[in-house]
Motif scaffolding. Structure first.
Motif, short mmCIF file in Angstrom:
data_model
loop_
_atom_site.label_atom_id
_atom_site.label_comp_id
_atom_site.label_asym_id
_atom_site.label_seq_id
_atom_site.Cartn_x
_atom_site.Cartn_y
_atom_site.Cartn_z
N VAL A 43 -13.13 -28.18 17.32
CA VAL A 43 -11.92 -28.18 18.15
C VAL A 43 -11.64 -29.62 18.59
CG1 VAL A 43 -10.86 -27.30 20.27
CG2 VAL A 43 -12.46 -25.86 18.97
N GLY A 44 -10.40 -30.04 18.41
CA GLY A 44 -9.99 -31.37 18.84
C GLY A 44 -9.80 -31.41 20.34
N VAL A 45 -10.43 -32.40 20.99
CA VAL A 45 -10.37 -32.48 22.45
C VAL A 45 -9.82 -33.81 22.96
CG1 VAL A 45 -12.19 -30.78 22.81
CG2 VAL A 45 -12.79 -33.19 22.56
N MET A 46 -9.61 -34.76 22.04
CA MET A 46 -9.13 -36.07 22.48
C MET A 46 -8.16 -36.65 21.45
SD MET A 46 -12.70 -37.74 23.90
CE MET A 46 -12.02 -39.38 23.92
N ASN A 47 -7.29 -37.53 21.94
CA ASN A 47 -6.37 -38.31 21.10
C ASN A 47 -5.52 -37.40 20.21
OD1 ASN A 47 -7.37 -40.70 22.27
ND2 ASN A 47 -9.14 -40.62 20.89
N ASP A 48 -5.28 -37.80 18.96
CA ASP A 48 -4.41 -37.04 18.06
C ASP A 48 -5.01 -35.69 17.66
OD1 ASP A 48 -2.51 -39.03 18.09
OD2 ASP A 48 -3.22 -39.97 16.23
N ALA A 49 -6.30 -35.53 17.85
CA ALA A 49 -6.96 -34.27 17.49
C ALA A 49 -6.77 -33.18 18.54
CB ALA A 49 -8.46 -34.52 17.28
N THR A 50 -6.32 -33.52 19.73
CA THR A 50 -6.22 -32.57 20.83
C THR A 50 -5.45 -31.31 20.42
OG1 THR A 50 -6.29 -34.35 22.45
CG2 THR A 50 -5.43 -32.25 23.21
N GLY A 51 -6.10 -30.17 20.64
CA GLY A 51 -5.46 -28.89 20.37
C GLY A 51 -5.56 -28.42 18.93
N LYS A 52 -6.11 -29.23 18.05
CA LYS A 52 -6.23 -28.85 16.64
C LYS A 52 -7.58 -28.18 16.40
CE LYS A 52 -3.17 -32.48 15.07
NZ LYS A 52 -3.06 -33.74 14.37
N VAL A 53 -7.62 -27.36 15.37
CA VAL A 53 -8.86 -26.68 15.00
C VAL A 53 -9.13 -26.95 13.52
CG1 VAL A 53 -10.01 -24.44 14.77
CG2 VAL A 53 -8.50 -24.86 16.71
N LEU A 54 -10.35 -27.35 13.22
CA LEU A 54 -10.79 -27.53 11.84
C LEU A 54 -11.79 -26.42 11.52
CD1 LEU A 54 -11.58 -31.35 11.52
CD2 LEU A 54 -9.70 -30.11 10.48
N ASP A 55 -11.52 -25.65 10.49
CA ASP A 55 -12.46 -24.62 10.05
C ASP A 55 -13.08 -25.09 8.75
OD1 ASP A 55 -13.91 -22.39 9.36
OD2 ASP A 55 -12.26 -20.98 9.66
N ASN A 56 -14.28 -25.64 8.82
CA ASN A 56 -14.96 -26.18 7.65
C ASN A 56 -15.89 -25.17 6.99
OD1 ASN A 56 -13.77 -28.71 7.98
ND2 ASN A 56 -15.34 -29.32 9.44
N ARG A 57 -15.85 -23.93 7.45
CA ARG A 57 -16.73 -22.92 6.85
C ARG A 57 -16.28 -22.62 5.43
NH1 ARG A 57 -16.01 -18.45 11.37
NH2 ARG A 57 -13.88 -19.09 10.90
N PRO A 58 -17.23 -22.31 4.55
CA PRO A 58 -16.88 -22.04 3.15
C PRO A 58 -16.00 -20.80 3.03
CG PRO A 58 -19.20 -21.57 3.54
CD PRO A 58 -18.66 -22.18 4.79
N LYS A 59 -15.04 -20.85 2.14
CA LYS A 59 -14.13 -19.72 1.94
C LYS A 59 -14.77 -18.63 1.07
CE LYS A 59 -10.70 -21.84 4.03
NZ LYS A 59 -11.30 -22.41 5.20
N SER A 60 -15.62 -19.03 0.14
CA SER A 60 -16.21 -18.05 -0.77
C SER A 60 -17.28 -17.23 -0.05
CB SER A 60 -16.82 -18.73 -1.99
OG SER A 60 -17.88 -19.57 -1.60
N GLY A 61 -17.28 -15.94 -0.34
CA GLY A 61 -18.28 -15.06 0.23
C GLY A 61 -18.02 -14.65 1.67
N ARG A 62 -16.90 -15.04 2.21
CA ARG A 62 -16.62 -14.72 3.62
C ARG A 62 -16.34 -13.23 3.80
NH1 ARG A 62 -10.73 -17.65 3.48
NH2 ARG A 62 -9.96 -16.29 1.85
N PRO A 63 -16.68 -12.71 4.94
CA PRO A 63 -16.44 -11.29 5.20
C PRO A 63 -15.00 -11.06 5.64
CG PRO A 63 -17.64 -12.28 7.01
CD PRO A 63 -17.47 -13.34 5.98
N CYS A 64 -14.11 -10.90 4.68
CA CYS A 64 -12.70 -10.64 5.01
C CYS A 64 -12.15 -9.57 4.09
CB CYS A 64 -11.88 -11.93 4.92
SG CYS A 64 -11.66 -12.54 3.25
N TYR A 65 -11.09 -8.94 4.53
CA TYR A 65 -10.48 -7.86 3.76
C TYR A 65 -10.10 -8.32 2.36
CZ TYR A 65 -7.62 -3.92 2.44
OH TYR A 65 -7.11 -2.84 1.77
N HIS A 66 -9.46 -9.46 2.27
CA HIS A 66 -8.98 -9.97 0.98
C HIS A 66 -10.10 -10.09 -0.04
CE1 HIS A 66 -7.77 -13.14 -1.89
NE2 HIS A 66 -6.60 -12.52 -1.82
N ASP A 67 -11.23 -10.66 0.36
CA ASP A 67 -12.34 -10.85 -0.57
C ASP A 67 -13.04 -9.53 -0.91
OD1 ASP A 67 -11.70 -13.51 -0.45
OD2 ASP A 67 -13.58 -14.16 0.46
#
Length: 116
Positions: A43-67
Motif C-alpha cells: 500500500v502506498g503511504v507517501m508521495n506519488d504512491a499514496t493511496g495506490k495498491v500494488l498486488d505482486n502476488r502470482p496470478k497462476s494458481g490463485r484461488p479464484c472463480y475464473h481459474d
C-alpha cells in the motif's frame, strides 16, 4: 466451485512455496508498506504512491472463480472432497467429534462424493 472457494486454504497452496521470501513481498521504497496478512500486497503511504495498491502476488494458481472454472469437473470435485475432509479433520482436532459443524460437513462430504 463455490464450495471449494469458501475453504480453498484446505486444498490449495497459494501463494506458492518460496513466494514469502521473494522480492515481490518487499516494499520497493519507503513510500510503500506491506499490507498485514496479505504477503505481496503493498500500500502506498507517501508521495506519488499514496493511496495506490500494488498486488505482486502470482496470478497462476490463485484461488479464484475464473481459474477454477477452467479446470476439468473431476479436478474440481477432487478439490472439494479434499477441502471438506481436511476442514472436518481440523475441526475435530480442535473441537472434538461432537462439534456442531461435523454433521453438516459429513453430509456435504457424502454429497461431494456422489456428485457427478
Amino acid at each position: 466451485i463455490a464450495r471449494v472457494l469458501c475453504r480453498w486454504s484446505y486444498c490449495m497452496s497459494w501463494p506458492p512455496p518460496g513466494f514469502l521470501d521473494s522480492a515481490a513481498t518487499k516494499p520497493p521504497s519507503k513510500d510503500w508498506v506491506a499490507m498485514p496478512g496479505f504477503p505481496g500486497v503493498l500500500v502506498g503511504v507517501m508521495n506519488d504512491a499514496t493511496g495506490k495498491v500494488l498486488d505482486n502476488r502470482p496470478k497462476s494458481g490463485r484461488p479464484c472463480y475464473h481459474d477454477l472454472a477452467a479446470l476439468p469437473s473431476g479436478e474440481i470435485k477432487a478439490l472439494w472432497i479434499s477441502a471438506v475432509e481436511k476442514q472436518m479433520a481440523d475441526l475435530v482436532a480442535h473441537e472434538g467429534e461432537d462439534a456442531l459443524l461435523v454433521g453438516t460437513l459429513k453430509k456435504e462430504l457424502k454429497e461431494a462424493t456422489k456428485f457427478n
